[in-house]
Design a protein around this motif. Sequence first.
Motif, mmCIF file in Angstrom:
data_model
loop_
_atom_site.group_PDB
_atom_site.id
_atom_site.type_symbol
_atom_site.label_atom_id
_atom_site.label_comp_id
_atom_site.label_asym_id
_atom_site.label_seq_id
_atom_site.Cartn_x
_atom_site.Cartn_y
_atom_site.Cartn_z
ATOM 1 N N UNK A 82 0.836 -1.197 0.000
ATOM 2 C CA UNK A 82 0.000 0.000 0.000
ATOM 3 C C UNK A 82 0.873 1.250 0.000
ATOM 4 N N UNK A 83 1.654 1.438 -1.080
ATOM 5 C CA UNK A 83 2.482 2.645 -1.091
ATOM 6 C C UNK A 83 2.371 3.421 -2.385
ATOM 7 N N UNK A 84 1.691 2.904 -3.385
ATOM 8 C CA UNK A 84 1.513 3.720 -4.588
ATOM 9 C C UNK A 84 0.028 3.866 -4.907
ATOM 10 N N UNK A 85 -0.311 4.841 -5.755
ATOM 11 C CA UNK A 85 -1.732 5.108 -6.035
ATOM 12 C C UNK A 85 -2.488 3.907 -6.614
ATOM 13 N N UNK A 86 -1.803 3.060 -7.358
ATOM 14 C CA UNK A 86 -2.488 1.901 -7.935
ATOM 15 C C UNK A 86 -2.952 0.946 -6.848
ATOM 16 N N UNK A 87 -2.056 0.686 -5.887
ATOM 17 C CA UNK A 87 -2.401 -0.238 -4.809
ATOM 18 C C UNK A 87 -3.580 0.297 -3.997
ATOM 19 N N UNK A 88 -3.520 1.594 -3.702
ATOM 20 C CA UNK A 88 -4.591 2.203 -2.915
ATOM 21 C C UNK A 88 -5.905 2.126 -3.679
ATOM 22 N N UNK A 89 -5.829 2.396 -4.966
ATOM 23 C CA UNK A 89 -7.017 2.377 -5.819
ATOM 24 C C UNK A 89 -7.618 0.975 -5.881
ATOM 25 N N UNK A 90 -6.759 0.007 -6.149
ATOM 26 C CA UNK A 90 -7.241 -1.369 -6.292
ATOM 27 C C UNK A 90 -7.908 -1.838 -4.996
ATOM 28 N N UNK A 91 -7.291 -1.519 -3.865
ATOM 29 C CA UNK A 91 -7.836 -1.948 -2.585
ATOM 30 C C UNK A 91 -9.164 -1.270 -2.297
ATOM 31 N N UNK A 92 -9.204 0.025 -2.617
ATOM 32 C CA UNK A 92 -10.423 0.782 -2.370
ATOM 33 C C UNK A 92 -11.576 0.232 -3.221
#
Lengths: 412, 436
Positions: free
Chosen positions: A314-324
């Motif tokens: 959870x450190x880049x925008x893609x990871x945050x987006x995918x998780x959200x």
Amino acid sequence: MSSVCFYFQVHQPHRVKKYTVFDVGSDRDYFKDSHNERLDNKKILEKVARKAYLPTTALLYELLKKHPEFKISFSISGTLLEQLEEHLPEVIDSFKRLVATGRVELLNETYYHSLAFIHSKDEFRRQVEHHQRKIDSVFAVKPKVFRNTELIYCNDLSQEIAKMGYSGMLLEGADHVLGWRSPNYIYSAKDNPNLKLLLRNYKLSDDIAFRFSNRHWEEFPLNSSKFADWVSQVNGTGEVVNLFMDFETFGEHHWEDTGIFEFLRTLPRELLKHPDNDFVTPSEAIERYEHRGELDVPDFTSWADIERDLSAWLSNPMQADAMKKLYGLEKKILLSGDERLIEDWRRLQTSDHFYYMCTKWFADGDVHKYFNPYETPYEAFINYMNVIADLKLRLKESSALRTRRKTKLSPK
Amino acid sequence: MAKFGEVFSRVFRQAFGQFKRRSLGKMPKNSSPVVGEKVLMFGWELPPFNSGGLGVACFELARSLTQFGVKVTFVLPQTQAIKIPFLKLLFADQGNLRVKSVKTKLHPYISSKLSKDDLTESEKERYSQELVSEVEGYGRRAVKIAKSEKFDIIHAHDWLSFPAGVEAKRATGKPLIVHVHATEFDRCGGECVDARIYEIEKRGLEAADKIIVVSDFTKRKIIKYYGISADKIEVVHNGLTSLDRKGKASLEAFKKTGYRVVLFLGRMTLQKGPDWFLKAAQKVLRVYPKVLFIMVGTGDMERQVIEEAAQMGISDRVLFTGYVKNEDLSRMYRTADLYVMPSVSEPFGIVALEALSYKTPVIISKQSGVAETVNHALKVDFWDTDEIANKINAILTHPSLRRCLKNYGEAEAKKNNWRKAALKCIGVYRSFASSK
């Protein structure tokens, strides 16, 4: 006295197959890739079983028979157990045989090896209970100690785990958690004196897990008597040495030709040469040793990377987006009552999917690259998000179906 | 009903306006001399009279070399009204009164200006014959220049100036470095290799004491097709070009209605894969209808690609702009949500670095040199149009993906600079100094 506590994490995810935008709406079999060998879950499982699981469990069984003092513990994820049941039941049998010795403890985790706690405590609890049921049904065991995915931990989480009735938990002996304190004692969770904490000795654990086959390491080659000496040095300054690592360390991360099996074969004998050493399982450790204070861990820690935080997932925008996007579907997915849909959604929660999207060390290439079955974090993200798009489509279809059924059933 | 395409080409013309000449970059102040090598450099063109990337690359490299104290004498085949403060320029045709009219047409990329509709086969043949003899003539004239100049090393760029380099070496015995920016196999997209050009390239590569190539990708080609041994070849990646960055983003009103802009930028030749771009575009529109594809560049495939777009029924979503420079170029980069480089064979591909420097995400062909130097780009096989479309769709759909590619990509692109390339070249120069 210093007691050695071994814990091995045994886990395989359901990797998402190569899935393009043109598969959305037509292909619902997300986890079966037989074209790409790096994504073929069955083939990977067979390889890891052949190289690591089967030889290592056989060796451990031998060691347990030979040394009545020897003890170990495992946490086996639900996603792995179900893959083994489907393709390689003999691996499950080999674990059963170990458990039957009475000196092998099993721990609980989230069934899907997920990051659920970060986004949904309800989903987290459901997955822990799911894992409890699974371990009980396969091994007839009710674990008392919990380990969260990748040793992710914080005060809030310990609160939750205490409420669920566990007596112990595992976490990383990170410097920023311990400060001046030693990982070689038992501690307790903040505000929960009854929840005991075992801290991974990352120095000694990683000597085996990461450095064992590193030719540039000054201690290379490592043999079991040298390692036993290091462990024995803890005598007088600690009570329990927690050696926590991936089970794949033996045979998969370090291949057989590195001498890793020979190392393991002689390790109990070498450790027992020092009269003050013995072995404990996590439950025994927390029963035997007093806890030496409370650990306050307000922020998430983990055993991953040098940061020992959540940044691997959870450190880049893609990871945050995918998780959200994934957890944003929770309510609707559960409401759908569509079991296959719910199951697929949960398989997509496995932490590995987010690890593959990590760009932290991408440019340098390193351990992340090694463990990434996708060519790049970008491929991993694109693939994953296409599946999420299909998941949403199925959700729409199933709710449309329900509305149609309802209108049919309702009286005119 | 006004055609969708007409409306947008109008919007487009308003947005991108007329084209201006590229201005020459200024010398940075922090130029500290570290070496004193004198290099006699043979090129074919320099900006602003350049028809492609070769002239720009030569200019940038020469400039960075001079910043490190290398003295560069740059030779061009024809007299042109160029003044570059840091370069001593020589023109090989000076004193030569025989000026052929065909010279105005001379162009390093035979295929690009010569559409079959403009020239008949025999005219084309005559043209390329004349180009080849012009290249050879350049070589003969180089002897005189080499004999009258003082220098330590000869550095010749691409086949057009290889004969000049070879002759200069023969006349003076100085070490020759040939610099390969593209091979005949790249330019023709693997088809119809011109045997005369191949011969000139091969002779140059064999005569050279050291070969500099712009990528590992090119190195492999030189080994495979020209039979050159690997240890003679040095890889020096190109750098990010200093651009006229004034142009502002355009088509805003249009983009506010939800449309996205995907850019193709390059000569419309087999090498650059405009046909693959179009095939991917058609597939994207099936899953992401609100996209405008802008195709910048001219070349022999231009008409074919326009016709193909019409046949596919997507003419209203594909705009052709012709050749674009300077301010308008930077407008293109800023306007685009994404740049796609589906080259069939791309020795390097500076355009990808340029796009990244504007924070425009890129999809690049795996058959390119630039793919070796950037991680934060999406990479595809040029022929895999399903995958290109899959990736275009992903970039247009997910802002988080765009953000990663933009921010990480920009930082990475900026690390690829010409100073780095110049230092590597100096390393090659030095290897001769020390072996003496």
